[in-house]
Scaffold this motif. Structure first.
Motif, PDB file in Angstrom:
ATOM      1  N   LEU A  25       0.836  -1.193   0.000  1.00  0.00           N
ATOM      2  CA  LEU A  25       0.000   0.000   0.000  1.00  0.00           C
ATOM      3  C   LEU A  25       0.874   1.247   0.000  1.00  0.00           C
ATOM      4  O   LEU A  25       1.949   1.258   0.579  1.00  0.00           O
ATOM      5  N   PRO A  26       0.404   2.315  -0.633  1.00  0.00           N
ATOM      6  CA  PRO A  26       1.201   3.546  -0.630  1.00  0.00           C
ATOM      7  C   PRO A  26       1.195   4.284   0.699  1.00  0.00           C
ATOM      8  O   PRO A  26       2.115   5.051   0.976  1.00  0.00           O
ATOM      9  N   ARG A  27       0.181   4.069   1.524  1.00  0.00           N
ATOM     10  CA  ARG A  27       0.091   4.778   2.795  1.00  0.00           C
ATOM     11  C   ARG A  27      -0.319   3.817   3.897  1.00  0.00           C
ATOM     12  O   ARG A  27      -1.047   2.860   3.653  1.00  0.00           O
ATOM     13  N   SER A  28       0.147   4.094   5.093  1.00  0.00           N
ATOM     14  CA  SER A  28      -0.391   3.378   6.249  1.00  0.00           C
ATOM     15  C   SER A  28      -1.731   4.003   6.615  1.00  0.00           C
ATOM     16  O   SER A  28      -1.979   5.180   6.325  1.00  0.00           O
ATOM     17  N   GLN A  29      -2.591   3.240   7.265  1.00  0.00           N
ATOM     18  CA  GLN A  29      -3.925   3.756   7.557  1.00  0.00           C
ATOM     19  C   GLN A  29      -4.488   3.113   8.809  1.00  0.00           C
ATOM     20  O   GLN A  29      -4.061   2.029   9.215  1.00  0.00           O
ATOM     21  N   ILE A  31      -8.164   1.908  10.177  1.00  0.00           N
ATOM     22  CA  ILE A  31      -9.559   1.682   9.821  1.00  0.00           C
ATOM     23  C   ILE A  31     -10.264   1.058  11.015  1.00  0.00           C
ATOM     24  O   ILE A  31      -9.625   0.558  11.936  1.00  0.00           O
ATOM     25  N   PRO A  38     -10.726   4.575   5.666  1.00  0.00           N
ATOM     26  CA  PRO A  38      -9.808   4.902   6.763  1.00  0.00           C
ATOM     27  C   PRO A  38     -10.282   6.136   7.516  1.00  0.00           C
ATOM     28  O   PRO A  38     -10.940   7.014   6.960  1.00  0.00           O
ATOM     29  N   ASP A  40     -10.458   9.650   8.862  1.00  0.00           N
ATOM     30  CA  ASP A  40      -9.922  10.926   8.395  1.00  0.00           C
ATOM     31  C   ASP A  40      -8.938  11.485   9.416  1.00  0.00           C
ATOM     32  O   ASP A  40      -9.003  11.190  10.586  1.00  0.00           O
ATOM     33  N   SER A  43      -5.666   9.001  10.206  1.00  0.00           N
ATOM     34  CA  SER A  43      -4.889   8.147   9.323  1.00  0.00           C
ATOM     35  C   SER A  43      -3.669   8.878   8.780  1.00  0.00           C
ATOM     36  O   SER A  43      -2.595   8.291   8.657  1.00  0.00           O
ATOM     37  N   GLU A  44      -3.834  10.152   8.438  1.00  0.00           N
ATOM     38  CA  GLU A  44      -2.692  10.881   7.915  1.00  0.00           C
ATOM     39  C   GLU A  44      -1.628  11.042   8.997  1.00  0.00           C
ATOM     40  O   GLU A  44      -0.423  10.898   8.731  1.00  0.00           O
ATOM     41  N   ASP A  47       0.056   7.718   9.361  1.00  0.00           N
ATOM     42  CA  ASP A  47       0.986   7.450   8.268  1.00  0.00           C
ATOM     43  C   ASP A  47       2.324   8.141   8.522  1.00  0.00           C
ATOM     44  O   ASP A  47       3.388   7.565   8.322  1.00  0.00           O
ATOM     45  N   ASP A  48       2.276   9.396   8.997  1.00  0.00           N
ATOM     46  CA  ASP A  48       3.513  10.105   9.359  1.00  0.00           C
ATOM     47  C   ASP A  48       4.182   9.443  10.559  1.00  0.00           C
ATOM     48  O   ASP A  48       5.394   9.298  10.629  1.00  0.00           O
ATOM     49  N   GLU A  68      -1.576  -1.400   8.373  1.00  0.00           N
ATOM     50  CA  GLU A  68      -2.983  -1.093   8.566  1.00  0.00           C
ATOM     51  C   GLU A  68      -3.327  -1.454  10.009  1.00  0.00           C
ATOM     52  O   GLU A  68      -3.220  -2.616  10.414  1.00  0.00           O
TER      53      GLU A  68
END
Lengths: 414, 179
Positions: A25-29, A31, A38, A40, A43-44, A47-48, A68
Motif C-alpha cells: 500500500l502507498p500509505r499506512s492507515q 480503519i 480509513p 480521516d 490516518s494521515e 501514516d507520518d 494497517e
C-alpha cells in the motif's frame, strides 16, 4: 502472548483489533471494523507516525512497508493514541498476538509522543479515561489477564485510587522507552502500594546502589583476579525501575547471586536498593550479569534474493547468533540481506557503537555510528548487496555504569 | 444546460416511458411499476450522497434508453472519469487513469485495496461510480486523501462496496469521480 491494547478516549475506550503489515500500500492507515474508509485526519497522522522517516519505526525496528491498524471504533482526533499504538506495534513486532478477547495481558496507555519519543506535556484527562475504561478493564481482569496501566508523568491532576481501578499495576512513564521497559520486565507489585503514592524516580537510589555494588565488585575483582583482572565482562544489568518498585516481594528477589560473565545469563529480576546493598555486602554475590547481545542474520529464502527481501516482497529467513569469548560465529556473506541486533534477557537499554568499516557496508539510510537498543527492540541494519569482500568488524557495547566497554567481533565472509 | 442531442434523447425516452405506462395500465395498478422520468435519472446522476435507489437502479439496468440518459448525465456531473480501461480481453484492469488521477487496485494477502493517486491541484473527489455496459455497478463514498492518496480496502462483505466490487476491475466498466 495474547495482548489486548486499549486506546483510551474521553468518549470511551477503543481496542486495537489488529495490525496488518501491507507493504504494497502507498500509505499506512487506521480503519475501524465498522467502516471501509480509513479514519480521516488520524490516518494521515498515523501514516507520518509510522513512516520510515518517523522515530517510532526505527525505535521499534519495524519492517519496511505500510501498516494497517484496526480499531473496534473510531477515534475523534487528538494524538493521545500515539503511545498505545506504538506499544501495540512493539508487541506485534515481538510476535505477540493482538486480541480483544481472553488476553493474557492488557496494556492501557495514553499520551502523545514528541520527536524523541518522550510523552508531551498535556492534559490527557487521565482520570476520566480511566473511569470510562474500568468496566472493560474489570472484565479482562476477571478473565485472569494481567493489567498494566501506563499514564503520563505526574502533573498534579488526581487519578483514581487502586481500589477504584481494581488493579495497582499503574505506572507513570515519561517516554516510549520507559513504557517498553515497564512492559518488558516481570514486575511484582509491592503490597500496600497505592496509585496515589507519589511515583518517585528510582534513579538516585539506583545510582547510589550501583556505585556501592561496583565499589565492592572492584575490591573483590582485585582480590581475586589481581591488578590485571578487571571488570571487563562484569557488567551490571539492573533494569531501570519506575517508582512502583521501591519495595518488592522479598521472596521473589532473593535472586541468584550475580556471577561472572556467562553468555545468556541475565539479571531480569527487579532488584531493589536494599537488595542491592545486601548483595554488595556479599562478595560471592557481587558479580554482575554480562550483556547478552545477539546478532540476527536476515537471509533471502531459497529461490529469492535480498532485493525482494529488502523491498518487502518476501519474508527473510532469520538465524540468531550468540557471542562466545567476545566473538560471534562468522556469517556467510552471500545471501545475507541484513543484520539485526537483539538483547537477550537484558532488562536495560544499551548503546552499541558500530565499527566505521561496518557502517560503510550498510545502506545509506541505516548508517548510524551509535545504536541505542531498548529491551524488546531489534534494530535491523541492511547491507549493501554488491560489495564482494570479506568484512571483519567490531561492535562496542557500553560503557555501562563506568565499566569498560565490551567489544564483540564478527566476520562476514565470502 | 442540456444539449440539443440530449433533448432529442430525452424526448424519445419520455415517449417510450409513456408507451410503456399505457401498455401496463391494462394489467392492473398492482402490477404497474412507477415510471421513472428523465428528470429523476438526471437528479440521481447528480446526487451528492451515494444513496442507492432500487427503483432507479433497476430501470438503469433494464432499460437501454434510461441507461443512456443516466450515463450522459453522469458524464456532465463527473469531475474525472474513464469510459473503459485498456486491458487484454479477459484480464482484470488493475490500473487506469481517471482523468488526471491514477487509479489502481492492489491485491495482497489481505485482499483488494482501491488506490487513487490524486493529481496535484485538481479537485478532490468525494465519491466514485462504476457502471458496466449493461448498467451494473453503483456509487461509493471515498475516504479523504492521505497525503494525496485515497485508499481503502474493497471488502466484498461491506454492503456499500459490494455493488462495485465485481465491476471495479472490469475493463469494460466506466469509472467516474464526483465532487
Amino acid at each position: 502472548m495474547r495482548i489486548a491494547v486499549i486506546v483510551p478516549t474521553t468518549a470511551g475506550p477503543r481496542l486495537v483489533t489488529g495490525i496488518r503489515h501491507r507493504p504494497r500500500l502507498p500509505r499506512s492507515q487506521i480503519i475501524t471494523d465498522t467502516d471501509y474508509r480509513p479514519l480521516d485526519d488520524v490516518s494521515e497522522r498515523y501514516d507520518d507516525f509510522i513512516s520510515p522517516a518517523g522515530p517510532v519505526r526505527r525505535f521499534v525496528s519495524l519492517p519496511q512497508g505500510q501498516f494497517e491498524l484496526r480499531l473496534d471504533e473510531r477515534l475523534d482526533g487528538g494524538r493521545s493514541w500515539e503511545l498505545p499504538v506504538a506499544l501495540a506495534h512493539w508487541a506485534h513486532n515481538r510476535g505477540d498476538e493482538i486480541v480483544i478477547a481472553r488476553p493474557e495481558r492488557v496494556i492501557w496507555a495514553t499520551g502523545s509522543l514528541g520527536p524523541d519519543l518522550d510523552i508531551r506535556p498535556d492534559d490527557y484527562h487521565v482520570k476520566e479515561k480511566l473511569k470510562r475504561s474500568m468496566d472493560l478493564i474489570a472484565g479482562f481482569g476477571e478473565d485472569g489477564a494481567k493489567i498494566t496501566l501506563l499514564v503520563p508523568p505526574d502533573d498534579g491532576r488526581p487519578i483514581p485510587a487502586p481500589e477504584e481501578l481494581g488493579t495497582d499495576n499503574l505506572y507513570r512513564v515519561g517516554s516510549l522507552a520507559e513504557a517498553i521497559s515497564v512492559l518488558g520486565n516481570d514486575h511484582k507489585q509491592a503490597p500496600g502500594q497505592t496509585a496515589a503514592e507519589p511515583r518517585r524516580s528510582p534513579v538516585s537510589i539506583l545510582v547510589l546502589a550501583l556505585a556501592l555494588l561496583l565499589t565492592v565488585m572492584g575490591v573483590y575483582a582485585l582480590e581475586r583476579f589481581g591488578p590485571e583482572g578487571g571488570l571487563v565482562g562484569l557488567i551490571s544489568g539492573t533494569p531501570p525501575k519506575t517508582s512502583s518498585e521501591t519495595a518488592v516481594d522479598a521472596s521473589a528477589n532473593e535472586a541468584e547471586p550475580m556471577r561472572a560473565a556467562e553468555p545468556g545469563q541475565s539479571d531480569n529480576k527487579a532488584a531493589q536498593s536494599d537488595k542491592l546493598s545486601a548483595k554488595a555486602a556479599d562478595p560471592a554475590a557481587a558479580e554482575p550479569t554480562p550483556i547478552d547481545l545477539r546478532l540476527v542474520e536476515y537471509r533471502a529464502p531459497a529461490g529469492s534474493s535480498c532485493i525482494h527481501v529488502l523491498l518487502g516482497n518476501v519474508a527473510a529467513v532469520t538465524h540468531e547468533l550468540s557471542q562466545e569469548n567476545g566473538h560471534y560465529p562468522a556469517s556467510e556473506r552471500a545471501g545475507l540481506c541484513a543484520i539485526g541486533l537483539r538483547l537477550g534477557d537484558q532488562s536495560d537499554p544499551i548503546e552499541v557503537t558500530l565499527d566505521p568499516t561496518f557502517v560503510s557496508a550498510l545502506l545509506a539510510s541505516d548508517r548510524r555510528p551509535v545504536l541505542r537498543i531498548a529491551p524488546g527492540a531489534q534494530p535491523v541494519l541492511r547491507l549493501i548487496q554488491f560489495a564482494e569482500r570479506d568484512l571483519d568488524y567490531t561492535l562496542t557495547v557500553g560503557p555501562v555504569d563506568g565499566a569498560d566497554p565490551l567489544r564483540l567481533g564478527h566476520r562476514l565472509a565470502w | 444546460m442540456i444539449e440539443r442531442d440530449e433533448e432529442d434523447l430525452l424526448a424519445r425516452f419520455a415517449a417510450v416511458e409513456d408507451a410503456r405506462a399505457l401498455s401496463e395500465s391494462g394489467l392492473g395498478a398492482s402490477k404497474a411499476r412507477p415510471s421513472i422520468t428523465a428528470g429523476q435519472l438526471i437528479d440521481y446522476a447528480r446526487r451528492t450522497d451515494p444513496i442507492f435507489n432500487l427503483a432507479i437502479e433497476r430501470r438503469i439496468r433494464e432499460n437501454r434508453s434510461a441507461r443512456t440518459v443516466y450515463m450522459n448525465a453522469l458524464g456532465h456531473t463527473a469531475i474525472a472519469g474513464s469510459p473503459v480501461a485498456i486491458a487484454a480481453s479477459g484480464e482484470r484492469a488493475m490500473s487506469r487513469m481517471l482523468g488526471p488521477h491514477r487509479m489502481e487496485c492492489i491485491e495482497d494477502h489481505e485482499g483488494l485495496v482501491l488506490v487513487i493517486h490524486l493529481a496535484k491541484g485538481e479537485p478532490v473527489p468525494s465519491s466514485l461510480e462504476v457502471r458496466s455496459a449493461d448498467g451494473q455497478g453503483g456509487r461509493i463514498a471515498l475516504s479523504k486523501p492521505i497525503r494525496g492518496v485515497i485508499q481503502f480496502p474493497l471488502d466484498r462483505l461491506d454492503p456499500a462496496v459490494a455493488a462495485v466490487y465485481d465491476w471495479i476491475v472490469n475493463p469494460d466498466s466506466a469509472i467516474l469521480l464526483f465532487p
